[in-house]
Design an enzyme around this catalytic site. Structure first.
Site, mmCIF file in Angstrom:
data_model
loop_
_atom_site.group_PDB
_atom_site.id
_atom_site.type_symbol
_atom_site.label_atom_id
_atom_site.label_comp_id
_atom_site.label_asym_id
_atom_site.label_seq_id
_atom_site.Cartn_x
_atom_site.Cartn_y
_atom_site.Cartn_z
ATOM 1 N N CYS A 86 0.777 -1.415 0.015
ATOM 2 C CA CYS A 86 0.120 0.087 -0.014
ATOM 3 C C CYS A 86 0.955 1.170 0.053
ATOM 4 O O CYS A 86 1.580 1.701 -1.066
ATOM 5 C CB CYS A 86 -0.980 0.047 1.183
ATOM 6 S SG CYS A 86 -2.492 -1.098 0.882
ATOM 7 N N HIS A 172 -3.393 -5.381 1.158
ATOM 8 C CA HIS A 172 -2.974 -5.853 2.581
ATOM 9 C C HIS A 172 -2.768 -7.400 2.560
ATOM 10 O O HIS A 172 -3.798 -8.033 2.687
ATOM 11 C CB HIS A 172 -3.280 -5.299 3.725
ATOM 12 C CG HIS A 172 -3.359 -3.987 3.929
ATOM 13 N ND1 HIS A 172 -2.293 -3.470 4.592
ATOM 14 C CD2 HIS A 172 -3.947 -2.762 3.579
ATOM 15 C CE1 HIS A 172 -2.368 -2.094 4.681
ATOM 16 N NE2 HIS A 172 -3.368 -1.761 4.281
ATOM 17 N N GLU A 174 -1.418 -9.256 4.633
ATOM 18 C CA GLU A 174 -1.022 -9.879 5.925
ATOM 19 C C GLU A 174 -2.235 -9.838 6.668
ATOM 20 O O GLU A 174 -2.321 -10.548 7.742
ATOM 21 C CB GLU A 174 -0.104 -8.767 6.812
ATOM 22 C CG GLU A 174 -0.713 -7.379 7.071
ATOM 23 C CD GLU A 174 -0.562 -6.283 5.870
ATOM 24 O OE1 GLU A 174 -0.841 -5.348 6.098
ATOM 25 O OE2 GLU A 174 -0.346 -6.805 4.905
#
Length: 513
Positions: A86, A172, A174
């Site tokens: 990002c 994202h 994660e």
């Protein structure tokens, strides 16, 4: 942060994302060691750490805001693979000559991307769901880059410079909402960075024991032991490394759960044959707390008195050079990065005196809480101790609302023991993040037998959570709650009512004080 030279490292640079710790944790779950550092880290420091890869985290800023976070562009010339997430991708684009602009609307939530790459997306389906969260967007990629994923809202969902091994994703990976996020990170760590994944708790123990022995030599170490998971793991690890050169001081302030003080002495003093000095300071604490009802004042008194008691005992010991503490990696992150924000002050008993002339030893300051539990199991600490409930430093002192008295402490102690016993019998101890009883400063009318009563109300607090930063009340079966309530009112004197706290965090906190 000290690290074994032979250990593989993925370095995560922090730009203020709420998910930055999560990136580090995901990589560690792959068996590869990872650390989170401030984005202002110098090139010299990075070279010294010798990471196998660098990840630039997301962040709330725009790359065009005045004073927005940046990095030394020389990072891209180190020959180390880089993955920008990002904000990290937008910053990479800007620094390497591409163009970024403000999006008309902030993109937040789930999106579908179409991916094509034999590196980041190797073995993954072309179409996949990801989690977006950004207000800037890339409109032109730097020279040498190509698009490896797009979406209906952007032509540049992911980019790569394969020759220089620089990558960027506009989502994202994660977070759990990204369908193949772990796989993407694994591809970066294993395929691109060529990490083997050899970081285990067994290896950690070997490395730490060697580091402790080299540093301590034949000198002595003092450890403040509370019986909690962190201090217990530190004590056992140190004892394994230096044996009788370790002395533990266990301050029993009289605010512990039922049987807790004896358990500490039995399990660690006798079970691990450790040298533990138990200081019975109950009267000293209770005298200081007499007439005090303000929660902040109670917490401060307990913290300060702990320091004074510990200092008194430590001064009796001669030839001690080191003080061991159970500092966690989350504490290091919060104090060590400019972008970190402390959501809530913790209940740790106050810091030890600054004039105590000890060198600090913090052997678990590279570990997260769940990793400390794994370490405890590997060290041979019984599971029921490793998985004990989090317990605040001020103990039951902040679970008795208002002034603390011996009678009130006994009510909380007994009711809490019943709650814990029933939860354990029902097999719920691993499903509920934290559970305990509190004694609000409330009395109410009741009927027991043929007599009217005017007695105390006990509150039950039980929450589910992943990290304790947010939580929801646990949906405990009604029959189980009824069993707990019935036992408390029948077995604990001066209690005629039990209530269940159904508030989430936020707006409330987990503890009542």
């Amino acid at each position: 942060m000290e690290m074994a030279k032979e250990q593989e490292l993925i370095l995560v640079l922090d730009f203020g994302s709420q998910y930055n710790q999560l990136i580090t944790r995901r990589i560690r779950e792959m068996g590869v060691y990872s650390e989170l550092h401030d984005h202002e880290i110098s090139i010299e420091e990075i070279k010294k750490m010798n990471p196998k890869g660098i990840i630039l985290s997301g962040g709330p800023n725009s790359v065009y805001e005045e004073g927005s976070f940046t990095i030394d562009p020389e990072i891209y010339n180190l020959g180390i693979p880089v993955l920008g997430i990002c904000y990290g991708m937008q910053l990479t684009t800007k620094l390497l000559g591409g163009k970024v602009e403000r999006a008309n609307e902030r993109e937040y939530g789930k999106a579908i991307i179409n991916a094509k790459s034999d590196e980041l997306f190797a073995g993954l389906p072309a179409e996949q769901t990801v989690w977006m969260s950004h207000s800037d967007k890339v409109i032109e990629i730097p020279e040498g880059f190509e698009v490896i994923a797009d979406s209906p809202s952007t032509d540049y969902a992911a980019i790569e410079d394969k020759k220089r091994r620089i990558y960027g994703v506009q989502f994202h990976p994660e977070v759990r909402h990204t369908e193949y996020g772990n796989d993407l990170l694994n591809n970066f760590v294993r395929r691109v960075c060529d990490c083997k994944g050899q970081w285990t708790m067994e290896n950690f123990i070997e490395i730490e024991i060697e580091k402790i022995r080299q540093r301590v030599g034949d000198r002595r170490v003092l450890c403040a032991m509370s019986g909690g998971v962190d201090s217990s793991v530190v004590a056992v690890l140190l004892h394994k490394a230096i044996g009788d050169q370790l002395t533990c001081i266990f301050v029993d302030h009289g605010l512990l759960r039922k049987g807790e003080g004896d358990m500490v002495m039995e399990q660690f003093g006798e079970g691990f044959n450790m040298n533990i000095i138990r200081v019975n300071a109950k009267d000293r604490f209770m005298n200081k707390l007499k007439g005090v009802s303000d929660p902040e004042q109670k917490r401060k008194i307990i913290g300060n008195e702990f320091v004074y008691v510990f200092d008194d005992e430590a001064s009796k010991l001669k030839g001690v050079d080191f003080l061991a503490q159970g500092t966690l990696y989350t504490d290091v992150i919060e104090s060590g990065t400019k972008t970190a924000q402390t959501i809530k002050s913790h209940h740790n008993v106050g810091g030890l005196p600054e004039d105590m002339e000890f060198e600090l030893i913090e052997p678990i300051n590279t570990l997260f809480k769940d990793e400390v539990r794994k370490l405890g199991i590997e060290l041979g600490i019984p599971e029921h101790l490793v998985w004990r409930q989090p317990f605040p430093g001020p103990g039951l002192g902040i679970r008795v609302l208002g002034e603390i008295t011996e009678d009130k402490l006994e009510i909380v102690r007994e009711s809490d023991a019943i709650l814990r016993q029933v939860i354990r019998e029902e097999g719920l101890e691993r499903e509920i993040w934290q559970y305990f009883t509190v004694l609000p400063n409330i009395q109410s009318v009741g009927v027991m037998g043929d007599y009217r009563t005017y007695d105390h109300t006990v509150g039950i607090r039980a929450v589910t959570s992943i990290d304790g930063m947010t939580s929801d009340f646990a949906r405990i079966d009604w029959e189980v709650l009824q069993k707990i309530s019935s036992r408390i009112v029948n077995e604990v004197d001066h209690v005629n009512r039990v209530v269940y706290d159904i508030t989430s965090k936020p707006p409330s906190t987990i503890e009542w004080e």
